[in-house]
Design a protein around this motif. Structure first.
Motif, PDB file in Angstrom:
ATOM      1  N   VAL A 282      40.103  45.065  36.345  1.00 54.38           N
ATOM      2  CA  VAL A 282      40.313  46.293  35.568  1.00 54.38           C
ATOM      3  C   VAL A 282      40.470  45.979  34.083  1.00 54.38           C
ATOM      4  O   VAL A 282      39.869  46.641  33.221  1.00 54.38           O
ATOM      5  CB  VAL A 282      41.549  47.050  36.102  1.00 54.38           C
ATOM      6  N   LEU A 283      41.259  44.946  33.765  1.00 51.14           N
ATOM      7  CA  LEU A 283      41.469  44.597  32.362  1.00 51.14           C
ATOM      8  C   LEU A 283      40.193  44.063  31.708  1.00 51.14           C
ATOM      9  O   LEU A 283      39.940  44.329  30.529  1.00 51.14           O
ATOM     10  CB  LEU A 283      42.591  43.567  32.250  1.00 51.14           C
ATOM     11  N   ALA A 284      39.394  43.306  32.470  1.00 53.20           N
ATOM     12  CA  ALA A 284      38.135  42.803  31.917  1.00 53.20           C
ATOM     13  C   ALA A 284      37.183  43.956  31.610  1.00 53.20           C
ATOM     14  O   ALA A 284      36.518  43.972  30.558  1.00 53.20           O
ATOM     15  CB  ALA A 284      37.490  41.819  32.888  1.00 53.20           C
ATOM     16  N   ALA A 285      37.105  44.919  32.520  1.00 55.57           N
ATOM     17  CA  ALA A 285      36.257  46.092  32.280  1.00 55.57           C
ATOM     18  C   ALA A 285      36.771  46.898  31.087  1.00 55.57           C
ATOM     19  O   ALA A 285      35.991  47.401  30.265  1.00 55.57           O
ATOM     20  CB  ALA A 285      36.211  46.967  33.532  1.00 55.57           C
ATOM     21  N   THR A 286      38.089  46.996  30.969  1.00 56.79           N
ATOM     22  CA  THR A 286      38.673  47.698  29.830  1.00 56.79           C
ATOM     23  C   THR A 286      38.329  47.005  28.518  1.00 56.79           C
ATOM     24  O   THR A 286      38.004  47.652  27.519  1.00 56.79           O
ATOM     25  CB  THR A 286      40.195  47.783  29.993  1.00 56.79           C
ATOM     26  N   ALA A 287      38.382  45.676  28.525  1.00 56.76           N
ATOM     27  CA  ALA A 287      38.030  44.924  27.319  1.00 56.76           C
ATOM     28  C   ALA A 287      36.575  45.156  26.929  1.00 56.76           C
ATOM     29  O   ALA A 287      36.254  45.305  25.745  1.00 56.76           O
ATOM     30  CB  ALA A 287      38.293  43.439  27.550  1.00 56.76           C
ATOM     31  N   ALA A 288      35.691  45.174  27.932  1.00 59.04           N
ATOM     32  CA  ALA A 288      34.271  45.401  27.645  1.00 59.04           C
ATOM     33  C   ALA A 288      34.037  46.793  27.058  1.00 59.04           C
ATOM     34  O   ALA A 288      33.288  46.957  26.081  1.00 59.04           O
ATOM     35  CB  ALA A 288      33.452  45.213  28.922  1.00 59.04           C
ATOM     36  N   LEU A 289      34.698  47.788  27.631  1.00 56.81           N
ATOM     37  CA  LEU A 289      34.551  49.158  27.122  1.00 56.81           C
ATOM     38  C   LEU A 289      35.150  49.289  25.726  1.00 56.81           C
ATOM     39  O   LEU A 289      34.589  49.968  24.859  1.00 56.81           O
ATOM     40  CB  LEU A 289      35.226  50.139  28.082  1.00 56.81           C
ATOM     41  N   TRP A 290      36.277  48.642  25.514  1.00 56.13           N
ATOM     42  CA  TRP A 290      36.927  48.686  24.198  1.00 56.13           C
ATOM     43  C   TRP A 290      36.027  48.063  23.141  1.00 56.13           C
ATOM     44  O   TRP A 290      35.871  48.602  22.044  1.00 56.13           O
ATOM     45  CB  TRP A 290      38.265  47.963  24.283  1.00 56.13           C
ATOM     46  N   ALA A 291      35.433  46.910  23.460  1.00 51.58           N
ATOM     47  CA  ALA A 291      34.551  46.245  22.510  1.00 51.58           C
ATOM     48  C   ALA A 291      33.324  47.092  22.207  1.00 51.58           C
ATOM     49  O   ALA A 291      32.872  47.166  21.053  1.00 51.58           O
ATOM     50  CB  ALA A 291      34.126  44.880  23.062  1.00 51.58           C
ATOM     51  N   THR A 292      32.801  47.741  23.231  1.00 43.58           N
ATOM     52  CA  THR A 292      31.630  48.603  23.025  1.00 43.58           C
ATOM     53  C   THR A 292      31.969  49.766  22.105  1.00 43.58           C
ATOM     54  O   THR A 292      31.202  50.109  21.194  1.00 43.58           O
ATOM     55  CB  THR A 292      31.123  49.139  24.374  1.00 43.58           C
ATOM     56  N   GLY A 293      33.122  50.372  22.333  1.00 44.84           N
ATOM     57  CA  GLY A 293      33.538  51.484  21.480  1.00 44.84           C
ATOM     58  C   GLY A 293      33.735  51.059  20.029  1.00 44.84           C
ATOM     59  O   GLY A 293      33.342  51.772  19.107  1.00 44.84           O
ATOM     60  N   LEU A 294      34.327  49.881  19.831  1.00 49.32           N
ATOM     61  CA  LEU A 294      34.523  49.397  18.465  1.00 49.32           C
ATOM     62  C   LEU A 294      33.193  49.090  17.777  1.00 49.32           C
ATOM     63  O   LEU A 294      33.026  49.335  16.577  1.00 49.32           O
ATOM     64  CB  LEU A 294      35.390  48.135  18.486  1.00 49.32           C
ATOM     65  N   ALA A 295      32.245  48.545  18.555  1.00 44.20           N
ATOM     66  CA  ALA A 295      30.942  48.215  17.967  1.00 44.20           C
ATOM     67  C   ALA A 295      30.188  49.461  17.521  1.00 44.20           C
ATOM     68  O   ALA A 295      29.356  49.393  16.612  1.00 44.20           O
ATOM     69  CB  ALA A 295      30.102  47.429  18.977  1.00 44.20           C
ATOM     70  N   LEU A 296      30.479  50.589  18.159  1.00 46.62           N
ATOM     71  CA  LEU A 296      29.786  51.837  17.818  1.00 46.62           C
ATOM     72  C   LEU A 296      30.458  52.610  16.683  1.00 46.62           C
ATOM     73  O   LEU A 296      29.945  53.637  16.256  1.00 46.62           O
ATOM     74  CB  LEU A 296      29.707  52.736  19.064  1.00 46.62           C
ATOM     75  N   LEU A 297      31.605  52.104  16.212  1.00 47.21           N
ATOM     76  CA  LEU A 297      32.293  52.790  15.115  1.00 47.21           C
ATOM     77  C   LEU A 297      31.458  52.742  13.837  1.00 47.21           C
ATOM     78  O   LEU A 297      30.931  51.688  13.474  1.00 47.21           O
ATOM     79  CB  LEU A 297      33.647  52.131  14.845  1.00 47.21           C
ATOM     80  N   SER A 322      33.903  39.482  24.075  1.00 47.06           N
ATOM     81  CA  SER A 322      33.629  38.607  25.222  1.00 47.06           C
ATOM     82  C   SER A 322      34.834  37.719  25.522  1.00 47.06           C
ATOM     83  O   SER A 322      35.164  37.470  26.684  1.00 47.06           O
ATOM     84  CB  SER A 322      32.402  37.740  24.926  1.00 47.06           C
ATOM     85  N   GLN A 323      35.483  37.241  24.483  1.00 44.33           N
ATOM     86  CA  GLN A 323      36.673  36.403  24.676  1.00 44.33           C
ATOM     87  C   GLN A 323      37.769  37.175  25.399  1.00 44.33           C
ATOM     88  O   GLN A 323      38.406  36.652  26.326  1.00 44.33           O
ATOM     89  CB  GLN A 323      37.200  35.919  23.333  1.00 44.33           C
ATOM     90  N   TYR A 324      37.991  38.419  25.029  1.00 46.35           N
ATOM     91  CA  TYR A 324      39.068  39.189  25.644  1.00 46.35           C
ATOM     92  C   TYR A 324      38.753  39.556  27.091  1.00 46.35           C
ATOM     93  O   TYR A 324      39.670  39.671  27.914  1.00 46.35           O
ATOM     94  CB  TYR A 324      39.375  40.428  24.810  1.00 46.35           C
ATOM     95  N   ALA A 325      37.486  39.731  27.416  1.00 47.28           N
ATOM     96  CA  ALA A 325      37.126  39.958  28.813  1.00 47.28           C
ATOM     97  C   ALA A 325      37.440  38.723  29.648  1.00 47.28           C
ATOM     98  O   ALA A 325      37.981  38.816  30.761  1.00 47.28           O
ATOM     99  CB  ALA A 325      35.647  40.320  28.922  1.00 47.28           C
ATOM    100  N   ALA A 326      37.125  37.547  29.110  1.00 50.28           N
ATOM    101  CA  ALA A 326      37.447  36.307  29.824  1.00 50.28           C
ATOM    102  C   ALA A 326      38.948  36.081  29.876  1.00 50.28           C
ATOM    103  O   ALA A 326      39.486  35.607  30.891  1.00 50.28           O
ATOM    104  CB  ALA A 326      36.758  35.124  29.131  1.00 50.28           C
ATOM    105  N   MET A 327      39.648  36.431  28.808  1.00 52.65           N
ATOM    106  CA  MET A 327      41.104  36.285  28.798  1.00 52.65           C
ATOM    107  C   MET A 327      41.762  37.144  29.867  1.00 52.65           C
ATOM    108  O   MET A 327      42.779  36.753  30.459  1.00 52.65           O
ATOM    109  CB  MET A 327      41.660  36.660  27.421  1.00 52.65           C
ATOM    110  N   ALA A 328      41.206  38.318  30.135  1.00 54.45           N
ATOM    111  CA  ALA A 328      41.772  39.190  31.167  1.00 54.45           C
ATOM    112  C   ALA A 328      41.744  38.509  32.521  1.00 54.45           C
ATOM    113  O   ALA A 328      42.734  38.521  33.269  1.00 54.45           O
ATOM    114  CB  ALA A 328      40.989  40.504  31.213  1.00 54.45           C
TER     115      ALA A 328
END
Length: 414
Positions: A282-297, A322-328
């Motif tokens: 769940v946290l890895a998926a959250t990190a991926a979604l968070w990164a995607t949202g930030l990239a679209l800002l 990518s680092q935060y997804a792996a960290m999760a």
């Protein structure tokens, strides 16, 4: 308190803490020039290291305790008292020394030394509330902490120096510290104060502190090293990128710090490991979604968040995401190991944290700041793989042991 309510309060508390962490850095970025934010980031990074070390030495062994007897209440009081004493013993001399060192960074470090007992003491009480299974009290105090810091930083003018921002941020935690102290005293009044066991050789916090030192602290201090020997703006760029992932960073730290009391309610080791694995996904998926949202800002929105630091931080979003997804995944693997055998994580932290520092240095040499960010990502991936490999080996060993025990019982019965 019912298990479901406790989980909701604990998750909400970690969310409030995460929000506080990111808003502090966002406010500092908006109030500062690029150079001033780099100084504030460096000092805040020092605080982050001290906070992690304090939690590792006193907080993480505390939350592994079971039961709500006088021994647990005594341990909570003792951990808080030890943290206040240690923070004062460290912060006061550091502030005195930095007072005579020229430069804006030294003045900010002086301010940090003076407020260190306040910020570390308030965090120690969060561990105590978690151990006593009172996460709603931690939530109340952290909401007050959030309101205090936002109100204090909101009235600061643009161009405020790093020392002023550090002092304002630290002093704003005083109301939350006082409220936490009152609430904790009501729950632990009469329990004996025993600080001496925290100094003993067999204290589990020593192992956890070493793990933190070669884990989180090593990579963070290596970033400071790159700023010292290379480009000083590398600290601001990397900290700006990680600031955008501030809520996730706090959630990851909270998973290993405050997760054991919650997983302990699940009973069997198998259910605990499965819950840790599910949380990691769940946290890895959250990190991926968070990164995607930030990239679209759009750039305008990004500058509203980080001011002049946004362009450098935005370039690092793919690597940092990518680092935060792996960290999760790796963090939840460490959580599973804490439940299976808390003494098995040190070797993983030592080997793969040092490897991450090497990847960071090589990446910086090959590709500058972007290469350094991808080096940190590679280190997190390797650590996650190693952590879950150790979990699988431990679970396999338990299964073999149980099978041998069952076979021996059958032979004995026949």
């Amino acid at each position: 308190m019912r298990a479901r309510t406790a989980i909701v309060c604990s998750v909400a508390d970690q969310g409030v803490t995460a929000l506080t962490n990111i808003l502090v850095l966002v406010a500092a970025a908006r109030l500062s020039t690029v150079a001033d934010f780099a100084r504030f980031s460096a000092v805040y990074l020092v605080f982050t290291v001290l906070l992690g070390a304090s939690g590792a030495y006193t907080g993480q062994p505390l939350v592994l305790r079971r039961g709500e007897d006088d021994g647990t209440r005594s341990a909570c009081r003792s951990a808080v008292a030890f943290t206040l004493l240690a923070a004062t013993a460290l912060g006061a001399p550091a502030a005195a020394v930095c007072l005579f060192v020229p430069g804006d960074t030294a003045r900010a470090l002086t301010a940090l030394g003076l407020v260190l007992p306040i910020v570390l003491g308030q965090d120690a009480m969060r561990y105590a509330f978690s151990t006593l299974r009172l996460p709603h009290l931690a939530l109340i105090c952290d909401v007050l902490r959030l309101a205090g810091v936002l109100g204090a930083l909101a009235v600061q003018p643009y161009g405020a120096g790093a020392a002023r921002l550090v002092a304002v941020w630290g002093l704003s935690a005083l109301p939350a510290l006082l409220l936490s102290a009152v609430l904790l005293h009501r729950r632990t009044a009469g329990a004996p104060l025993k600080v001496r066991p925290l100094f003993r050789r067999g204290h589990l916090g020593r192992r956890f502190a070493v793990e933190f030192g070669v884990g989180n602290a090593t990579s963070q201090l290596s970033v400071l090293g790159l700023g010292a020997v290379g480009n000083p703006l590398v600290v601001g760029a990397l900290r700006g990128a990680t600031t955008l992932f501030g809520p996730l960073n706090v959630l990851y730290t909270s998973a290993t710090s405050f997760g054991p009391p919650l997983l302990g309610r699940l009973g069997s080791r198998r259910r605990q490991v499965r819950a840790a694995a599910g949380l990691g996904a769940v946290l890895a998926a959250t990190a991926a979604l968070w990164a995607t949202g930030l990239a679209l800002l759009p750039d305008a929105a990004g500058r509203e968040l980080l001011g002049d630091t946004w362009p450098a931080a935005a370039a690092l979003l793919p690597a940092t995401g990518s680092q935060y997804a792996a960290m999760a995944v790796g963090t939840c693997g460490l959580l599973a190991l804490r439940m299976l055998d808390p003494r098995t994580t040190l070797s993983i932290q030592v080997v793969f944290s040092l490897a991450a520092v090497a990847f960071l240095a090589v990446g910086y040499a090959l590709g500058g700041i972007t290469g350094a960010a991808w080096g940190l990502c590679l280190g997190s991936v390797c650590k996650a793989v190693a952590t879950w490999t150790r979990v699988a080996l431990l679970r396999g060993g338990e299964a073999v042991g149980q099978a041998e025990l069952s076979a021996s019982a059958v032979r004995a019965g026949s």
